[in-house]
Design an enzyme around this catalytic site. Structure first.
Site, mmCIF file in Angstrom:
data_model
loop_
_atom_site.group_PDB
_atom_site.id
_atom_site.type_symbol
_atom_site.label_atom_id
_atom_site.label_comp_id
_atom_site.label_asym_id
_atom_site.label_seq_id
_atom_site.Cartn_x
_atom_site.Cartn_y
_atom_site.Cartn_z
ATOM 1 N N ASN A 86 23.938 15.823 -56.450
ATOM 2 C CA ASN A 86 24.229 16.884 -55.638
ATOM 3 C C ASN A 86 24.976 17.805 -56.942
ATOM 4 O OD1 ASN A 86 22.765 16.939 -53.376
ATOM 5 N ND2 ASN A 86 24.232 15.470 -52.269
ATOM 6 N N GLN A 93 27.417 19.342 -53.386
ATOM 7 C CA GLN A 93 28.415 18.493 -53.713
ATOM 8 C C GLN A 93 29.795 18.360 -52.873
ATOM 9 O OE1 GLN A 93 29.322 18.341 -57.813
ATOM 10 N NE2 GLN A 93 30.484 16.493 -58.094
ATOM 11 N N HIS A 99 28.009 11.482 -59.222
ATOM 12 C CA HIS A 99 27.508 10.243 -58.382
ATOM 13 C C HIS A 99 25.870 10.598 -58.529
ATOM 14 C CE1 HIS A 99 29.285 12.751 -55.635
ATOM 15 N NE2 HIS A 99 28.286 12.693 -54.920
HETATM 16 P P1 AMP Z 1 28.017 14.574 -52.359
HETATM 17 O O1 AMP Z 1 27.721 15.206 -50.918
HETATM 18 O O2 AMP Z 1 26.855 14.444 -53.044
HETATM 19 O O3 AMP Z 1 29.342 14.881 -53.041
HETATM 20 O O4 AMP Z 1 28.131 12.976 -52.111
HETATM 21 C C1 AMP Z 1 29.351 12.408 -51.655
HETATM 22 C C2 AMP Z 1 29.090 10.761 -51.093
HETATM 23 O O5 AMP Z 1 30.060 10.061 -51.005
HETATM 24 C C3 AMP Z 1 28.629 11.066 -49.688
HETATM 25 O O6 AMP Z 1 27.225 10.617 -49.347
HETATM 26 C C4 AMP Z 1 29.604 10.249 -48.522
HETATM 27 O O7 AMP Z 1 29.174 9.730 -47.624
HETATM 28 C C5 AMP Z 1 30.220 9.326 -49.702
HETATM 29 N N1 AMP Z 1 31.513 8.910 -49.690
HETATM 30 C C6 AMP Z 1 32.438 9.584 -49.525
HETATM 31 N N2 AMP Z 1 33.558 8.619 -49.383
HETATM 32 C C7 AMP Z 1 33.051 7.375 -49.597
HETATM 33 C C8 AMP Z 1 33.631 6.279 -49.622
HETATM 34 N N3 AMP Z 1 34.937 5.957 -49.750
HETATM 35 N N4 AMP Z 1 32.729 5.031 -49.866
HETATM 36 C C9 AMP Z 1 31.428 5.154 -50.226
HETATM 37 N N5 AMP Z 1 30.917 6.472 -50.068
HETATM 38 C C10 AMP Z 1 31.660 7.380 -49.699
#
Ligand code: AMP
Length: 113
Positions: A86, A93, A99
């Site tokens: 994303n 994002q 990521h």
């Molecule tokens: P995005 O929306 O592509 O930026 O994805 C961010 C991702 O990070 C989401 O799927 C969240 O569930 C994940 N996320 C946020 N905080 C954490 C955390 N502390 N540990 C693991 N995953 C996380």
């Protein structure tokens, strides 16, 4: 460089379910899984998104993709999987540290939402 929660995970200041780590990258389970297997692969270097990556990051970006392959084998995703990056507001994002989402163990549909 701006800090996100992922910087704290890299420094082990907050817990994460880490499934792979090397000098350049880390992979850990997403806290809100969207599939039975949902893992995030991140560079330890802070890169905000693909949109801000540079030619200097080319080797690192390739390295992240090879980690996807390695972790997919480790997680038993021989039937296939989806990799998502994303990017920016329209891309959905929410954490501004690059990521790769690796999702598997369910049938993915297309187009994504
Ligand atoms: P995005 O929306 O592509 O930026 O994805 C961010 C991702 O990070 C989401 O799927 C969240 O569930 C994940 N996320 C946020 N905080 C954490 C955390 N502390 N540990 C693991 N995953 C996380």
């Amino acid at each position: 460089m701006s800090e996100t929660i992922f910087s704290k995970i890299i420094r082990k200041e907050i817990p994460a379910d880490i499934v792979y780590e090397d000098d350049l990258a880390l992979a850990f389970r997403d806290v809100h899984p969207q599939a039975p297997v949902h893992i995030l692969i991140i560079p330890k270097k802070v890169i905000v998104s693909i949109a801000s990556a540079t030619a200097e990051d080319a080797t690192l970006l390739g390295h992240l993709l090879l980690i996807v392959k390695k972790v997919a084998i480790q997680e038993g995703l021989e039937n296939g999987y989806r990799v998502v990056i994303n990017t920016g507001e329209d891309g959905g994002q929410t954490v501004f540290h690059l990521h790769l989402h690796l999702m598997g163990k369910r049938l993915m549909t297309w187009p994504p939402g």
